[in-house]
Design a protein around this motif. Structure first.
Motif, PDB file in Angstrom:
ATOM      1  N   GLY A 168     -13.258  67.707 -38.995  1.00 25.89           N
ATOM      2  CA  GLY A 168     -12.727  67.040 -40.179  1.00 25.89           C
ATOM      3  C   GLY A 168     -12.481  65.569 -39.928  1.00 25.89           C
ATOM      4  N   TYR A 169     -12.047  65.256 -38.716  1.00 22.26           N
ATOM      5  CA  TYR A 169     -11.817  63.852 -38.377  1.00 22.26           C
ATOM      6  C   TYR A 169     -13.134  63.084 -38.293  1.00 22.26           C
ATOM      7  CZ  TYR A 169     -10.433  59.741 -35.758  1.00 22.26           C
ATOM      8  OH  TYR A 169     -10.239  58.459 -35.356  1.00 22.26           O
ATOM      9  N   VAL A 170     -14.135  63.691 -37.670  1.00 24.20           N
ATOM     10  CA  VAL A 170     -15.433  63.028 -37.524  1.00 24.20           C
ATOM     11  C   VAL A 170     -16.040  62.730 -38.885  1.00 24.20           C
ATOM     12  CG1 VAL A 170     -17.794  63.309 -36.645  1.00 24.20           C
ATOM     13  CG2 VAL A 170     -15.853  63.985 -35.228  1.00 24.20           C
ATOM     14  N   ARG A 171     -15.761  63.591 -39.874  1.00 24.24           N
ATOM     15  CA  ARG A 171     -16.294  63.347 -41.218  1.00 24.24           C
ATOM     16  C   ARG A 171     -15.723  62.079 -41.850  1.00 24.24           C
ATOM     17  NH1 ARG A 171     -16.673  69.092 -41.479  1.00 24.24           N
ATOM     18  NH2 ARG A 171     -14.493  69.358 -42.125  1.00 24.24           N
ATOM     19  N   LEU A 172     -14.588  61.624 -41.340  1.00 27.79           N
ATOM     20  CA  LEU A 172     -14.007  60.374 -41.834  1.00 27.79           C
ATOM     21  C   LEU A 172     -14.630  59.145 -41.184  1.00 27.79           C
ATOM     22  CD1 LEU A 172     -10.192  61.256 -41.914  1.00 27.79           C
ATOM     23  CD2 LEU A 172     -11.763  61.150 -43.859  1.00 27.79           C
ATOM     24  N   ILE A 173     -15.328  59.354 -40.063  1.00 22.05           N
ATOM     25  CA  ILE A 173     -15.906  58.227 -39.327  1.00 22.05           C
ATOM     26  C   ILE A 173     -17.184  57.771 -40.006  1.00 22.05           C
ATOM     27  CG2 ILE A 173     -16.869  57.523 -37.094  1.00 22.05           C
ATOM     28  CD1 ILE A 173     -15.032  59.493 -35.748  1.00 22.05           C
ATOM     29  N   HIS A 174     -17.426  56.487 -39.971  1.00 24.41           N
ATOM     30  CA  HIS A 174     -18.635  55.907 -40.575  1.00 24.41           C
ATOM     31  C   HIS A 174     -19.880  56.572 -39.988  1.00 24.41           C
ATOM     32  CE1 HIS A 174     -21.632  52.932 -41.799  1.00 24.41           C
ATOM     33  NE2 HIS A 174     -20.727  52.422 -42.619  1.00 24.41           N
ATOM     34  N   PRO A 175     -20.876  56.903 -40.820  1.00 26.73           N
ATOM     35  CA  PRO A 175     -22.081  57.593 -40.317  1.00 26.73           C
ATOM     36  C   PRO A 175     -22.763  56.868 -39.161  1.00 26.73           C
ATOM     37  CG  PRO A 175     -22.048  57.608 -42.723  1.00 26.73           C
ATOM     38  CD  PRO A 175     -20.907  56.751 -42.289  1.00 26.73           C
ATOM     39  N   GLU A 176     -22.691  55.548 -39.141  1.00 26.56           N
ATOM     40  CA  GLU A 176     -23.333  54.806 -38.060  1.00 26.56           C
ATOM     41  C   GLU A 176     -22.555  54.895 -36.749  1.00 26.56           C
ATOM     42  OE1 GLU A 176     -23.843  50.819 -39.375  1.00 26.56           O
ATOM     43  OE2 GLU A 176     -25.215  51.331 -41.013  1.00 26.56           O
ATOM     44  N   ASP A 177     -21.285  55.326 -36.816  1.00 29.56           N
ATOM     45  CA  ASP A 177     -20.427  55.366 -35.627  1.00 29.56           C
ATOM     46  C   ASP A 177     -20.123  56.777 -35.142  1.00 29.56           C
ATOM     47  OD1 ASP A 177     -20.335  52.630 -35.931  1.00 29.56           O
ATOM     48  OD2 ASP A 177     -18.441  52.666 -37.048  1.00 29.56           O
ATOM     49  N   ALA A 178     -20.400  57.794 -35.970  1.00 30.67           N
ATOM     50  CA  ALA A 178     -19.986  59.168 -35.644  1.00 30.67           C
ATOM     51  C   ALA A 178     -20.626  59.656 -34.351  1.00 30.67           C
ATOM     52  CB  ALA A 178     -20.330  60.100 -36.799  1.00 30.67           C
ATOM     53  N   THR A 198     -16.460  59.574 -17.513  1.00 36.89           N
ATOM     54  CA  THR A 198     -15.682  58.346 -17.662  1.00 36.89           C
ATOM     55  C   THR A 198     -14.219  58.630 -17.371  1.00 36.89           C
ATOM     56  OG1 THR A 198     -15.361  58.755 -20.042  1.00 36.89           O
ATOM     57  CG2 THR A 198     -17.260  57.411 -19.394  1.00 36.89           C
ATOM     58  N   GLN A 199     -13.535  57.610 -16.852  1.00 43.00           N
ATOM     59  CA  GLN A 199     -12.113  57.769 -16.554  1.00 43.00           C
ATOM     60  C   GLN A 199     -11.289  57.809 -17.831  1.00 43.00           C
ATOM     61  OE1 GLN A 199     -10.528  54.779 -13.955  1.00 43.00           O
ATOM     62  NE2 GLN A 199      -8.460  55.610 -13.965  1.00 43.00           N
ATOM     63  N   ASP A 200     -11.698  57.007 -18.816  1.00 38.52           N
ATOM     64  CA  ASP A 200     -10.997  56.959 -20.089  1.00 38.52           C
ATOM     65  C   ASP A 200     -12.013  57.104 -21.221  1.00 38.52           C
ATOM     66  OD1 ASP A 200      -8.142  56.193 -19.362  1.00 38.52           O
ATOM     67  OD2 ASP A 200      -9.272  54.593 -18.385  1.00 38.52           O
ATOM     68  N   PHE A 201     -11.554  57.651 -22.321  1.00 38.74           N
ATOM     69  CA  PHE A 201     -12.362  57.665 -23.541  1.00 38.74           C
ATOM     70  C   PHE A 201     -12.047  56.394 -24.308  1.00 38.74           C
ATOM     71  CE2 PHE A 201     -12.153  58.563 -28.172  1.00 38.74           C
ATOM     72  CZ  PHE A 201     -13.534  58.592 -28.409  1.00 38.74           C
ATOM     73  N   ILE A 202     -13.057  55.559 -24.497  1.00 42.73           N
ATOM     74  CA  ILE A 202     -12.877  54.294 -25.201  1.00 42.73           C
ATOM     75  C   ILE A 202     -13.995  54.163 -26.233  1.00 42.73           C
ATOM     76  CG2 ILE A 202     -12.747  51.779 -25.008  1.00 42.73           C
ATOM     77  CD1 ILE A 202     -11.874  52.162 -22.103  1.00 42.73           C
ATOM     78  N   CYS A 203     -13.612  53.966 -27.476  1.00 45.14           N
ATOM     79  CA  CYS A 203     -14.629  53.855 -28.528  1.00 45.14           C
ATOM     80  C   CYS A 203     -14.069  53.017 -29.683  1.00 45.14           C
ATOM     81  CB  CYS A 203     -15.037  55.236 -29.036  1.00 45.14           C
ATOM     82  SG  CYS A 203     -16.428  55.219 -30.194  1.00 45.14           S
ATOM     83  N   GLU A 204     -14.903  52.162 -30.231  1.00 42.96           N
ATOM     84  CA  GLU A 204     -14.519  51.348 -31.385  1.00 42.96           C
ATOM     85  C   GLU A 204     -15.403  51.749 -32.559  1.00 42.96           C
ATOM     86  OE1 GLU A 204     -13.359  47.077 -30.865  1.00 42.96           O
ATOM     87  OE2 GLU A 204     -15.122  46.764 -32.136  1.00 42.96           O
ATOM     88  N   PHE A 205     -14.779  52.083 -33.685  1.00 44.16           N
ATOM     89  CA  PHE A 205     -15.550  52.609 -34.805  1.00 44.16           C
ATOM     90  C   PHE A 205     -14.818  52.345 -36.122  1.00 44.16           C
ATOM     91  CE2 PHE A 205     -12.964  55.777 -32.729  1.00 44.16           C
ATOM     92  CZ  PHE A 205     -12.237  56.349 -33.755  1.00 44.16           C
ATOM     93  N   ARG A 206     -15.468  52.747 -37.219  1.00 46.27           N
ATOM     94  CA  ARG A 206     -14.895  52.568 -38.558  1.00 46.27           C
ATOM     95  C   ARG A 206     -14.501  53.933 -39.140  1.00 46.27           C
ATOM     96  NH1 ARG A 206     -20.209  49.545 -40.289  1.00 46.27           N
ATOM     97  NH2 ARG A 206     -20.846  50.871 -38.540  1.00 46.27           N
ATOM     98  N   VAL A 207     -13.366  53.968 -39.826  1.00 48.06           N
ATOM     99  CA  VAL A 207     -12.861  55.201 -40.441  1.00 48.06           C
ATOM    100  C   VAL A 207     -12.601  54.931 -41.917  1.00 48.06           C
ATOM    101  CG1 VAL A 207     -11.093  56.989 -40.351  1.00 48.06           C
ATOM    102  CG2 VAL A 207     -11.790  55.841 -38.257  1.00 48.06           C
ATOM    103  N   ARG A 260     -11.739  51.134 -42.239  1.00 44.68           N
ATOM    104  CA  ARG A 260     -10.798  50.509 -41.311  1.00 44.68           C
ATOM    105  C   ARG A 260     -11.410  50.522 -39.912  1.00 44.68           C
ATOM    106  NH1 ARG A 260      -7.376  47.993 -44.418  1.00 44.68           N
ATOM    107  NH2 ARG A 260      -5.983  47.811 -42.612  1.00 44.68           N
ATOM    108  N   TRP A 261     -11.370  49.391 -39.249  1.00 43.22           N
ATOM    109  CA  TRP A 261     -11.870  49.298 -37.866  1.00 43.22           C
ATOM    110  C   TRP A 261     -10.761  49.721 -36.905  1.00 43.22           C
ATOM    111  CZ3 TRP A 261     -16.442  48.614 -35.581  1.00 43.22           C
ATOM    112  CH2 TRP A 261     -17.498  48.100 -36.337  1.00 43.22           C
ATOM    113  N   VAL A 262     -11.077  50.647 -36.002  1.00 44.70           N
ATOM    114  CA  VAL A 262     -10.087  51.102 -35.017  1.00 44.70           C
ATOM    115  C   VAL A 262     -10.731  51.217 -33.640  1.00 44.70           C
ATOM    116  CG1 VAL A 262      -8.635  52.340 -36.655  1.00 44.70           C
ATOM    117  CG2 VAL A 262     -10.532  53.523 -35.580  1.00 44.70           C
ATOM    118  N   PRO A 263     -10.097  50.667 -32.619  1.00 44.96           N
ATOM    119  CA  PRO A 263     -10.480  51.018 -31.249  1.00 44.96           C
ATOM    120  C   PRO A 263      -9.634  52.214 -30.820  1.00 44.96           C
ATOM    121  CG  PRO A 263      -9.013  49.132 -31.211  1.00 44.96           C
ATOM    122  CD  PRO A 263      -9.169  49.547 -32.661  1.00 44.96           C
ATOM    123  N   SER A 264     -10.258  53.225 -30.253  1.00 44.98           N
ATOM    124  CA  SER A 264      -9.553  54.433 -29.837  1.00 44.98           C
ATOM    125  C   SER A 264      -9.656  54.559 -28.328  1.00 44.98           C
ATOM    126  CB  SER A 264     -10.170  55.660 -30.515  1.00 44.98           C
ATOM    127  OG  SER A 264      -9.386  56.807 -30.267  1.00 44.98           O
TER     128      SER A 264
END
Length: 455
Positions: A174-184, A199-208, A216-220
């Motif tokens: 359900g959360y992934v469905r909120l993410i921009h198709p180009e970023d999912a 990876t030691q950490d999960f790092i991703c920047e995407f649009r929701v 909205r642009w969010v780095p996670s």
């Protein structure tokens, strides 16, 4: 029980009195066992706990019901002590029945849980401070359960996106469905790599997508978490930050920079064009006299330094004044442009053809000896003579005279070389025109009123 910190008591339900209280009551609450024995139950239990006990007795009067009151319903955070202080106690009761199954006694244990309550309060305070700090920072916390792929969000995430809690699907899908198709796909791949240990950490920047339909642009940023050391990680916990304003500013700045760079390129192109125009003759496109003066100085210096020859060819269109007078300059301009094209097409990269002035042209030939320069001039003369010029429906016959000089034999300075080529040119004019002449020490010259008389 007498040596335990917990207070044990026996309450006679029918008599409504405490029939026994352990000695630890004095250590926990300040009253001795003797002071409490024979007293009502409210002398030991605070009012809130006492109310639950009475409700318990009513509910469990039937012998078929459970006889144990759960501890979770019997926590009193403010139980009074003899000295006026307060302690937090947890009370557990067991109902004892007589042989007929009727309630007879309550066996109870009161435990001081003040330290535990204080620790729990500290934890709640810390959680609240973290929550407020994250809200003030624009951050929110998320938690993914890997076994069920359920996902929990902190309050700030709902505030950020504008959804009510009931509108947020508590699943990873359900959360992934909120993410921009180009970023999912990027989000999914990054999370899977982190779970697999890449990876030691999960790092991703995407649009929701927010509730209002915007993005909205969010780095996670998150990390695997396990409840105990050595156990397999079952959760990924992380934070989100809203950087939409920063992204909008970056895009605006990028557009401004692009526009600025475009303007700078235009200015540089214009500067190059202006610089080129400053050294080019507008009619023929060849270099002009200004460019020649500086270039000839450099080429003479280079020839002197490297010991190479430097030849100069000067040419002048024959009977040009007559041609101009008969056509109001139009035919003359066409002849000059054609001559410029001829020189530009039949010179080396290092050669420098210039319009010297009027119908005169000068060509610098670096590293070219005199004999070769004469051959080159002869070739230009022949090409010009054979060229078919048309002015309207009328054919024109055009020729030119050429004078050639060379460094260092005919001059060791720019002025000396130019004068030598000019002298040779006018010798060609005097000797019949449409010819090539080399510089001679005793040139034939005709001068009238300080000017050359030969056209």
């Amino acid at each position: 029980l007498e040596h335990c910190d917990d207070v044990a008591f026996l309450y006679d339900i029918k008599a409504g009195r405490l029939s026994h209280v352990s000695a630890s009551a004095q250590r926990q609450r300040g009253w001795s066992a003797a002071e409490l024995t024979g007293k009502p139950l409210d002398s030991l239990l605070p009012a809130m706990t006492l109310a639950q006990v009475r409700e318990f007795l009513v509910r469990h009067h039937d012998p078929s019901t459970d006889d144990v009151l759960q501890a979770t319903a019997m926590i009193e955070p403010d139980a009074p002590c003899r000295d006026g202080s307060m302690v937090a106690i947890e009370t557990k009761l067991t109902l004892l029945r007589d042989k007929n199954g009727k309630p007879e006694f309550l066996l109870g244990v009161c435990r001081d849980i003040s330290n535990r309550v204080e620790r729990e309060r500290d934890v709640r305070d810390a959680e609240e401070r973290v929550r407020l700090a994250l809200l003030c920072a624009g951050d929110s916390v998320w938690d993914i359960a890997l076994d069920t792929e359920s996902m929990n969000y902190a309050e700030g995430w709902q505030v950020l996106l504008g959804y009510d809690k009931s509108e947020m699907e508590a699943t990873l899908d359900g959360y992934v469905r909120l993410i921009h198709p180009e970023d999912a796909a990027k989000f999914r791949t990054g999370l899977e790599r982190h779970v697999q240990g890449a990876t030691q950490d999960f790092i991703c920047e995407f649009r929701v997508r927010s509730k209002d339909g915007g993005w909205r642009w969010v780095p996670s940023r998150g990390r695997l978490w396990s409840r105990a050391s050595g156990q397999a990680a079952r959760h990924v916990i992380g934070t989100h930050t809203d950087i939409t304003s920063r992204k909008v500013a970056e895009v605006a700045m990028s557009r401004t920079n692009t526009k600025l760079h475009s303007q700078i390129d235009e200015i540089r192109t214009l500067q190059t064009r202006l610089a080129e125009q400053a050294v080019r003759d507008p009619l023929t496109g060849l270099y002009n006299r200004r460019y020649l003066d500086g270039t000839l100085e450099r080429e003479v210096s280079r020839a002197r330094r490297e010991g190479h020859p430097l030849s100069v060819v000067m040419l002048d269109v024959d009977y040009f004044k007559r041609l101009n007078d008969s056509s109001a300059h139009h035919a003359g301009d066409e002849v000059l442009k054609a001559l410029g094209d001829l020189l530009r097409a039949d010179t080396r990269t290092e050669d420098i053809p210039c319009r010297y002035g009027g119908e005169e042209f000068l060509v610098l030939l670096p590293s070219m000896p005199l004999a070769t320069a004469k051959e080159r001039a002869e070739r230009w003369r022949t090409q010009l003579e054979k060229h078919d010029f048309m002015f309207g429906n009328f054919p024109l016959s055009v020729t030119a005279s050429f004078g050639v000089s060379s460094y260092p034999n005919h001059g060791k300075t720019p002025d000396e070389l130019t004068r030598a080529a000019d002298t040779a040119l006018y010798n060609a004019k005097h000797n019949g025109r449409n010819r090539v002449e080399l510089y001679e020490e005793a040139p034939i010259m005709f001068v009238t009123g300080g000017q050359r008389a030969v056209e």
